[in-house]
Design an enzyme around this catalytic site. Sequence first.
Site, PDB file in Angstrom:
ATOM      1  N   HIS A  31      -8.896   3.682  -2.369  1.00 54.12           N
ATOM      2  CA  HIS A  31      -7.474   3.405  -2.119  1.00 54.12           C
ATOM      3  C   HIS A  31      -6.898   2.601  -3.288  1.00 54.12           C
ATOM      4  O   HIS A  31      -6.847   1.374  -3.237  1.00 54.12           O
ATOM      5  CB  HIS A  31      -7.375   2.646  -0.796  1.00 54.12           C
ATOM      6  CG  HIS A  31      -6.029   2.136  -0.424  1.00 54.12           C
ATOM      7  ND1 HIS A  31      -4.840   2.644  -0.900  1.00 54.12           N
ATOM      8  CD2 HIS A  31      -5.680   1.134   0.446  1.00 54.12           C
ATOM      9  CE1 HIS A  31      -3.827   1.988  -0.365  1.00 54.12           C
ATOM     10  NE2 HIS A  31      -4.314   1.058   0.449  1.00 54.12           N
TER      11      HIS A  31
ATOM     12  N   CYS B 134      -0.277   2.521   6.626  1.00 60.14           N
ATOM     13  CA  CYS B 134      -0.038   1.153   7.065  1.00 60.14           C
ATOM     14  C   CYS B 134       0.230   0.316   5.820  1.00 60.14           C
ATOM     15  O   CYS B 134      -0.132   0.704   4.709  1.00 60.14           O
ATOM     16  CB  CYS B 134      -1.226   0.602   7.840  1.00 60.14           C
ATOM     17  SG  CYS B 134      -2.777   0.530   6.898  1.00 60.14           S
TER      18      CYS B 134
ATOM     19  N   CYS C   1       0.801  -1.229   0.000  1.00 66.56           N
ATOM     20  CA  CYS C   1       0.000   0.000   0.000  1.00 66.56           C
ATOM     21  C   CYS C   1       0.833   1.277   0.000  1.00 66.56           C
ATOM     22  O   CYS C   1       0.312   2.347  -0.308  1.00 66.56           O
ATOM     23  CB  CYS C   1      -0.930   0.017   1.203  1.00 66.56           C
ATOM     24  SG  CYS C   1      -2.125  -1.333   1.207  1.00 66.56           S
TER      25      CYS C   1
END
Length: 403
Positions: A359, A389, A91
Amino acid sequence: MTEAYIYDACRTPRGKGRPDGSLHEVTSVALSARLLNAVKARNGLEGHAVEDVIWGNVTQVGEQGGCLARSAVLLSDLDERIPGLSINRFCASGMEAVNLAANQVKGGAGQAYIAGGVEMMGRVAMGSDGAAIAVDPALTFKTYFVPQGISADIIATEYGFTREQADALAVESQRRAAEAWAENRFAKSIVPVVDQNGVVILDHDEYMRPGTQVEDLAKLKASFKDMGEVMPGFDKVAMLKYPHLSHVNHIHHAGNSSGIVDGAAAVLIGTKEFGEAHGLKPRARIRATAKIGTDPTIMLTGPVPVTEKILRDSGMAISDIDLFEVNEAFASVVLRFMQAFDVSPDKVNVNGGAMAMGHPLGATGAIIIGTLLDELERRDLSTGLATLCIASGMGAATIIERV
């Protein structure tokens, strides 16, 4: 050491990551190339103007496989002498691309870079590349692997966050995102996506659900309850790692978790001399970068220790930061960050986040850096911190400072 400056930051709107999403017809390489063209045009870049294109992408398989960065350069109008590097830190891939480019500039390895990332989640499904952390028994047993949603619920259980708190944060994210769009706060950075005939395909973040209320979210079933409690029973795995927990409180669902979307983002980074040579004014300097490994089971707590690390390494305190962008992978991630640092919600994700707008895995890190910079300028503030994160237990952070 040479300073690394941000000269430009732009992104595409985020489209729903499914077959009826507005960007579904666009490939990852095509969307990337269009954004590279936008950086070139917006900044008057000609010839071998940048050293490299560093591009984050998480699911590197199929049309997102190979060296997508180099493919994007070749499809774009950039000079073919500019190479390309694809990277994957899950991510944080888009942020890591920016951080790597900045540190290359600081170290003297070139005058300028374009960094960012892309993810077309509606075309290339998350997890379709396979991952040892999830499928290799030797590794899953050693790490007490559970899916990310279970990890988010473990955070909620461990740190005492309720379903009501998570839903309230999600509703506020929707409200802030809608307000930001209504006030054109993203206008400086948005690059509308057009088709080959120049017709606009998408010019806004289409995942948003403005008007969402807590009462609406209260009706949704917790997404990870069954896989935690019934089959395959990941709660029991978690409690082997955390025996002090009597249960896992499942509070997350589609409404208080990040949306699956398509999108791309890019940041132009260079030296002072690069800007002078191209008639560009720096908008900010990248003051510090950091990354860290964390517990792979709870997995998503990285923003806290990596923020502690970046502040320590840069000699700063949390009070030195004017605004924060903490990726809203799940509500509990942001709640934990605010709890750990006693940060006012008025300073965190002030224009909404991934729970409202989505996202796109490989792009998000670059997106939130650009969003942070735009808002620092709009409010005439100085310093911001962006953090995410990361799957399998990591954290990444960037501190930017206006100049």
